[in-house]
Motif scaffolding. Structure first.
Motif, PDB file in Angstrom:
ATOM      1  N   HIS A 176       0.813  -1.225   0.000  1.00 38.35           N
ATOM      2  CA  HIS A 176       0.000   0.000   0.000  1.00 38.35           C
ATOM      3  C   HIS A 176       0.841   1.267   0.000  1.00 38.35           C
ATOM      4  O   HIS A 176       0.349   2.344   0.352  1.00 38.35           O
ATOM      5  CB  HIS A 176      -1.007  -0.038   1.146  1.00 38.35           C
ATOM      6  CG  HIS A 176      -1.981  -1.168   0.963  1.00 38.35           C
ATOM      7  ND1 HIS A 176      -3.100  -1.077   0.161  1.00 38.35           N
ATOM      8  CD2 HIS A 176      -1.934  -2.456   1.396  1.00 38.35           C
ATOM      9  CE1 HIS A 176      -3.715  -2.244   0.128  1.00 38.35           C
ATOM     10  NE2 HIS A 176      -3.030  -3.106   0.879  1.00 38.35           N
ATOM     11  N   CYS A 218      -7.829   2.782  -3.847  1.00 38.22           N
ATOM     12  CA  CYS A 218      -7.727   1.465  -3.203  1.00 38.22           C
ATOM     13  C   CYS A 218      -8.596   1.439  -1.943  1.00 38.22           C
ATOM     14  O   CYS A 218      -8.883   2.477  -1.359  1.00 38.22           O
ATOM     15  CB  CYS A 218      -6.267   1.205  -2.841  1.00 38.22           C
ATOM     16  SG  CYS A 218      -5.994  -0.329  -1.923  1.00 38.22           S
ATOM     17  N   CYS A 266      -1.877   3.233  -4.870  1.00 34.58           N
ATOM     18  CA  CYS A 266      -0.895   2.441  -4.132  1.00 34.58           C
ATOM     19  C   CYS A 266      -0.502   1.232  -4.996  1.00 34.58           C
ATOM     20  O   CYS A 266      -1.156   0.916  -5.988  1.00 34.58           O
ATOM     21  CB  CYS A 266      -1.456   1.992  -2.785  1.00 34.58           C
ATOM     22  SG  CYS A 266      -2.800   0.849  -2.925  1.00 34.58           S
ATOM     23  N   CYS A 326      -7.645   0.779   0.832  1.00 38.86           N
ATOM     24  CA  CYS A 326      -6.870   1.284   1.968  1.00 38.86           C
ATOM     25  C   CYS A 326      -7.100   2.783   2.171  1.00 38.86           C
ATOM     26  O   CYS A 326      -6.758   3.324   3.218  1.00 38.86           O
ATOM     27  CB  CYS A 326      -5.384   1.002   1.790  1.00 38.86           C
ATOM     28  SG  CYS A 326      -4.579   2.008   0.523  1.00 38.86           S
TER      29      CYS A 326
HETATM   30 ZN   LIG Z   1      -3.918   0.431  -0.989  1.00 42.75          ZN
END
Ligand SMILES: [Zn+2]
Length: 307
Positions: A167, A177, A184, A179
């Motif tokens: 990430h 993403c 990432c 995240c």
């Molecule tokens: Zn990510």
């Protein structure tokens, strides 16, 4: 004297691989089960226990002869408590302990590691990182995992978690993403990401994108070029963060396509060597898709070493 043996288990979002592994890294028996996380943790572990019993029977081995059982599992996991905390690919299993289930069933010690850490252990004990003390490993599959060996110990963060190298940002114009950030490494260079980007071009999956790029299709080539640049940026970050002797590239995508990435990686390694006067090696994982299973077994075979 007979070699020590251990069971290694690799739990992913879609399949579970189980192997009986010897100290010389021979896989003396293996089987694969579907994970089916939605059927629940207890049901999956019941199948794992039966699978281990089958493996032991066909190898003529007894559970009490085992050094132990190692489990590599798609994270987040807590190695210290032996529990899984992965709402992304193992929803409903949060807080569950495969360590407790397997110790109760077989009366041998069991250990839980993140799957990328398990893959790193496999490469360190039996693959491409055997003689090194400072190693970074990337695994490119459905997602992108990462792990680091620092002074011959697994680097561990909070709760024993591994560094989430998948990430780190590599492409500010990349896709968003889960995240929470855009571009990432995982959102650009995982097998899932390449498949998704390829499907937007009317291609079936990541394999077809790579194939078309090799044939010279300009759209597929520019997509792959973007993925290569992202992986090279992550490699550069890993070199400068950990100063490793060796960086290992594993996972299904690298197993099939490593040569596509190698020239850009070589270029970055050369630049870093010139800047810092260190030698930086990189290679494809030697144990391919069994690295996690073999590494998990070595977690049990060598509990004091490395981990
Ligand atoms: Zn990510």
């Amino acid at each position: 004297m007979r070699e020590s043996r251990a069971i290694g288990i690799d739990i992913g979002g879609t399949k579970i691989s189980i192997g009986l592994v010897s100290e010389s890294a021979a896989v003396e028996g293996r089987l694969t089960l579907p994970t089916e996380p939605e059927a629940g943790f207890a049901e999956a572990m019941q199948r794992v226990v039966e699978g281990i019993e089958r493996l032991l029977t066909s190898a003529g081995a007894r559970a009490d002869e085992l050094a132990g059982i190692g489990i590599g599992c798609a994270g987040p996991v807590h190695p210290g408590t032996g529990t899984i905390h992965n709402p992304f690919t193992l929803p409903g299993w949060e807080g569950a302990s495969p360590v407790r289930v397997l110790e109760d069933a077989f009366a041998v010690p069991a250990y839980l590691e993140n799957d990328a850490d398990a893959a790193l252990l496999g490469e360190v004990h039996a693959g491409s990182a055997r003689s090194f003390e400072h190693v970074v490993m990337f695994t490119f599959g459905t997602g992108v995992g990462g792990a680091a060996l620092v002074d011959r110990r697994i680097y561990r963060g909070t709760n024993g978690e591994h560094p989430e190298i998948g990430h780190i940002p590599v492409d500010s114009s990349g896709p968003e993403c889960y995240c929470g950030v855009r571009g990432c490494l995982e959102s650009v260079a995982s097998g899932t990401a390449v498949t998704k980007a390829g499907q937007a071009l009317g291609l079936a999956d990541a394999a077809e994108v790579f194939e078309r790029a090799k044939e010279g299709d300009p759209t597929a080539r520019s997509l792959i070029e973007r993925v290569v640049v992202a992986v090279a940026a992550a490699f550069w970050t890993a070199l400068h963060t950990f100063m490793p002797e060796q960086v290992v590239f594993g996972g299904g995508l690298m197993e099939r396509q490593f040569e596509v990435f190698a020239p850009a990686l070589r270029e970055r390694a050369r630049l870093a060597e010139r800047a810092w006067g260190q030698r930086f090696l990189f290679s494809k994982a030697e144990l391919s898709n069994e690295a996690g299973m073999v590494g998990a077994a070595f977690r049990a075979l060598r509990p004091e070493e490395v981990a």
